[in-house]
Design a protein around this motif. Structure first.
Motif, PDB file in Angstrom:
ATOM      1  N   UNK A 179      -5.900   3.547  -4.672  1.00 59.48           N
ATOM      2  CA  UNK A 179      -5.209   2.746  -3.931  1.00 59.48           C
ATOM      3  C   UNK A 179      -6.512   1.559  -3.595  1.00 59.48           C
ATOM      4  N   UNK A 184      -5.490   9.484  -4.403  1.00 58.98           N
ATOM      5  CA  UNK A 184      -4.546   7.835  -3.911  1.00 58.98           C
ATOM      6  C   UNK A 184      -4.784   7.093  -2.945  1.00 58.98           C
ATOM      7  N   UNK A 185      -5.093   7.503  -1.730  1.00 59.33           N
ATOM      8  CA  UNK A 185      -6.125   6.677  -0.618  1.00 59.33           C
ATOM      9  C   UNK A 185      -7.228   6.084  -1.707  1.00 59.33           C
ATOM     10  N   UNK A 201       1.090  -1.271  -0.270  1.00 59.19           N
ATOM     11  CA  UNK A 201      -0.043  -0.037  -0.492  1.00 59.19           C
ATOM     12  C   UNK A 201       0.796   1.217   0.155  1.00 59.19           C
TER      13      UNK A 201
END
Lengths: 239, 563
Positions: free
Chosen positions: A113, A109-110, A92
């Motif tokens: 991802x 991004x969170x 991660x």
């Protein structure tokens, strides 16, 4: 979307890539084939900025990779043949790192991802250090990281090395669905059945030179000379 | 035996081919190595010759004290070599892909151990062989020893002495790994580190150099006598002492005692080498399996994304591409015990040095003596910074490792990555250097022009040291080497360190007349001018721009080349 014009790469007196020209259109799934040492990985490394061409031009999404490298690379998601990761980062964290390099904001991004983690079903081990990963796990992380910034072009070198059948299917389906959304895929591989299954057009490189550059259907004239299998045609062509 | 020589033959061939690789940076590395190593060896020769001459003729400490100092130096050298060998041989014996490959072949475990042991010994000791020979040559030339003294000393005494340190190291390492089956590895490592430090403390506490000097000098001018009564009882059991004794008796012309000490040393080397081979034969494979087992069965812990300033998702004052690079480096540093433990140990060393120096009193009336003391402290401060830079700055670019593709294929200029590393390293080292300078100079000389000069001079040193280490570290980058200790002890690193040392020596000689002039003003004319520092600082700045600039150009070009 991808243009290679008279590209040459020399290492000292050895010419690895000898004056090749290619054009890959938007949303196309392009297969790049050739025997070992033919110049496939060298070509891919020039497209992604890891090697600089000796001469010729490469443009990705209209940007020259030598003159406007950052613009060109912003359009690319690169998946290498050996997906080395940082041992002391988790999967991660690696994704967050790569996303940051592409200047994606923290919250995005969170979300991105999590989206790829769910898609590739890697949530079970994505928070472990990558030093504990198998080859297949590393490959899946590098594929996931390459998709984070929604690239227009994906350059992929041997996509299915080390992947189990289920993961390989997910990757193949994902790549194919991306082309439907207009993403261009440039794939180098030795797996001829994948080429037959996925690619719209192919190019075969041998000793640094392009020896075939067209659709798979156009290989029919060669098929007649062999038992008709793509594998036999490939071996015949690259003899 | 045939198999062993077969493997060694191919290792040598591969090594030679690597050295003779017709690539520009390989050729340059080899040429530069020859020039700098030879230059440094010549420097070491003259240093050794002149130091011996100074101690005997100027300081008149006598031959007994000279060789007792040598004994102390050799003891510290032995401990240092031994500790260094433990660290390097762990990588060589247990983490090398070559060992892993050989274990899959029909090669006996003992042969693999022997190959990797020799690999480790020659890899980590080659520079010391050259420097050792230069020092022995300088020492021997002063005392006018015959030609055969040099090869005999080198091959018959010095190399066996270093082999002894390597053997002790490998025995300790194998025992440590073997015992990790029963004892927590961190406790065991702490035990051995404390053990090593304890041995050094007990040695110097018992030998007591100051008391020894006072005792011997009481007999002045008869200081060439053999004052064996001043030696602590255990000294005669130490190989470093036998080597020093051998040198002492060779000067005295007593071949009987020379042979006695050489015999003792060689017997000890033979015994310990035999012991190391026995331990290797019995324990290497088991220990190797144990390390693999430990690695494979290590409980897998999930880690949440680190929080606070190293949260990779969090935005910061820097652009995202810069902040993730900084955070990534910090996370990797904090998660690699070999990195932060070394850093903490080096900071401890700096702290101990600061405490020791801050209690010194240096009030002399001789300007030259004041200059010497000041420059020795300046040099030592810079040397500490250089040692930290070699260990942490030189490997910085290599530590990008084989995952460099992820950075190189991102829309990011490599010059920016280079600068981020340079600025980070400069900031940290500058803080350390300025604390060192401030504490040492302020505690010893309470005059502001000198403090200001010292801080500016250290600033130049830090910029040059970082520039050289980062630049040459990038030029000689080894992306396929994961171990920063091996990177910091590679040929390129040794070369960089030698260049840094030459630079520091040059700077000291450049500053000497200016500092002497300043102390003359202070001590003779009771003035404390400030204008004198402009010229040396300007010269120093020009040298910094030249050296750091050249190294940076080389480094930046290197990080942008094909990977």
């Amino acid at each position: 979307m991808i243009h290679l014009q008279n590209v040459v790469k020399k290492f000292g007196s050895f010419t690895a890539v000898n004056n090749i020209s290619l054009h890959v259109g938007k949303g196309e799934f392009f297969g790049f084939l050739g025997p070992n040492g033919a110049g496939k990985t060298t070509t891919i490394k020039m497209m992604t900025g890891l090697f600089s061409p000796t001469s010729g031009t490469i443009t990705i999404g209209g940007y020259d990779v030598v003159k406007q490298p950052n613009r060109a690379k912003s359009n690319i998601g690169y998946i290498p043949d050996h997906p080395f990761l940082y041992d002391k980062l988790t999967g991660r964290e690696f994704m967050a790192f790569v996303g940051g390099l592409f200047n994606i904001k923290g919250n995005s991004i969170k979300e991105q991802s999590q989206r790829v983690i769910d898609h590739f079903e890697i949530g079970e081990w994505v928070d472990r250090l990558t030093e504990e990963y198998s080859q297949g796990m590393r490959q899946r992380i590098s594929i996931a990281a390459a998709l984070l910034h929604d690239p227009e072009v994906i350059v992929i070198d041997e996509p299915l090395i080390g992947l189990d059948p289920a993961s390989a299917k997910t990757v193949k389906d994902t790549l194919k669905s991306l082309t439907h959304r207009g993403v261009t895929i440039f794939m180098s591989t030795h797996s001829l059945h994948i080429v037959e299954e996925l690619c719209d057009r192919i190019s075969i490189i041998k000793d640094g030179k392009i020896i075939y550059y067209d659709t798979l259907d156009k290989l029919d004239t060669f098929r007649e000379r062999t038992d008709g299998k793509f594998e036999s045609v490939f071996i015949e062509l690259t003899k | 035996m045939h198999q062993l020589s077969h493997i060694l033959k191919y290792k040598v061939i591969s090594g030679i081919k690597l050295k003779l690789e017709p690539r520009w940076n390989t050729v340059m590395k080899n040429l530069a190595s020859v020039v700098v190593f030879d230059g440094f060896a010549i420097g070491a020769y003259f240093f050794s010759y002149n130091l011996t001459s100074y101690l005997i003729e100027e300081a008149r400490i006598g031959q007994f004290l000279l060789h007792r100092f040598l004994s102390m130096f050799l003891f510290v050298f032995f401990i240092t070599i031994s500790l260094g060998n433990i660290l390097v041989s762990y990588s060589t014996l247990f983490k090398s892909p070559e060992a892993r490959f050989l274990f899959t072949q029909p090669v006996s475990h003992f042969k693999i151990f022997l190959i990797k042991f020799l690999d480790n010994f020659f890899y980590s000791s080659t520079t010391f062989f050259l420097m050792g020979f230069a020092v022995i040559a300088g020492y021997g030339a002063y005392f006018g020893h015959p030609w055969y003294f040099y090869p005999l000393m080198m091959f018959g005494v010095f190399i066996p002495f270093m082999l002894l340190a390597a053997c002790v190291a490998v025995i300790v390492l194998l025992l440590v790994i073997r015992f990790t089956e029963y004892v927590n590895v961190k406790h065991l490592a702490a035990f051995f580190v404390i053990g090593y430090l304890g041995v050094v403390y007990v040695f110097f506490h018992s030998v007591s150099p100051v008391a020894l000097v006072n005792n011997v000098l009481e007999h002045y001018p008869d200081v060439d006598q053999y004052f064996t009564g001043f030696d602590p009882w255990f000294l005669k059991y130490l190989p470093s002492h036998w080597l020093a004794e051998l040198l002492y008796w060779s000067v005295q012309g007593s071949s009987q005692y020379v042979l006695l000490n050489a015999g003792l040393l060689l017997l000890c080397v033979g015994g310990i080498f035999g012991g190391a081979m026995m331990v290797g034969r019995r324990m290497y494979y088991q220990s190797w399996l144990l390390t693999i087992n430990k690695r494979e069965t290590r409980p897998s812990t999930k880690r949440n994304l680190t929080s606070g300033i190293i949260d990779l998702y969090a935005d910061s004052i820097f652009p995202r591409s810069i902040s993730v690079l900084l955070k990534r480096d910090l996370i990797r540093f904090l998660r690699e015990p070999g990195q932060w433990v070394h850093f903490v140990l080096m900071l401890l060393l700096v702290t101990v040095f600061l405490f020791s120096v801050s209690s010194l009193e240096v009030e002399f009336n001789d300007p030259f003596l004041m200059t010497v003391v000041y420059l020795v402290i300046f040099l030592f401060n810079a040397f500490l910074v250089a040692a930290i830079a070699l260990r942490f700055v030189y490997p910085m670019m290599s530590m990008e490792g084989e995952a460099l593709w992820s950075v190189r294929s991102a829309p990011l200029n490599m010059l920016r990555i280079y600068l981020i590393k340079g600025i980070t390293a400069t900031t940290i080292l500058l803080v350390i250097a300025q604390v060192l300078t401030y504490v040492t100079v302020v505690s010893m000389y309470s005059n502001y022009p000198l403090i200001l000069f010292s801080m500016m001079a250290q600033l130049m040193s830090v910029l040059t040291i970082v520039g050289l280490n980062l630049g040459l570290g990038s030029y000689f980058a080894q992306y396929n080497e994961k171990n920063p200790i091996r990177i910091a002890s590679s040929q390129g690193a040794s070369l960089t360190f030698l260049v840094v040392l030459l630079y520091l020596i040059f700077m000291v000689s450049l500053y000497t007349p200016f500092i002497t002039g300043y102390f003359e003003q202070v001590l003779i004319f009771s003035r404390s001018p400030a204008g004198w520092m402009i010229v040396p600082l300007l010269l120093s700045g020009a040298i910094t721009i030249m050296l750091a600039g050249t190294a940076t150009l080389l480094g930046v070009r290197a990080v942008s080349r094909d990977v």
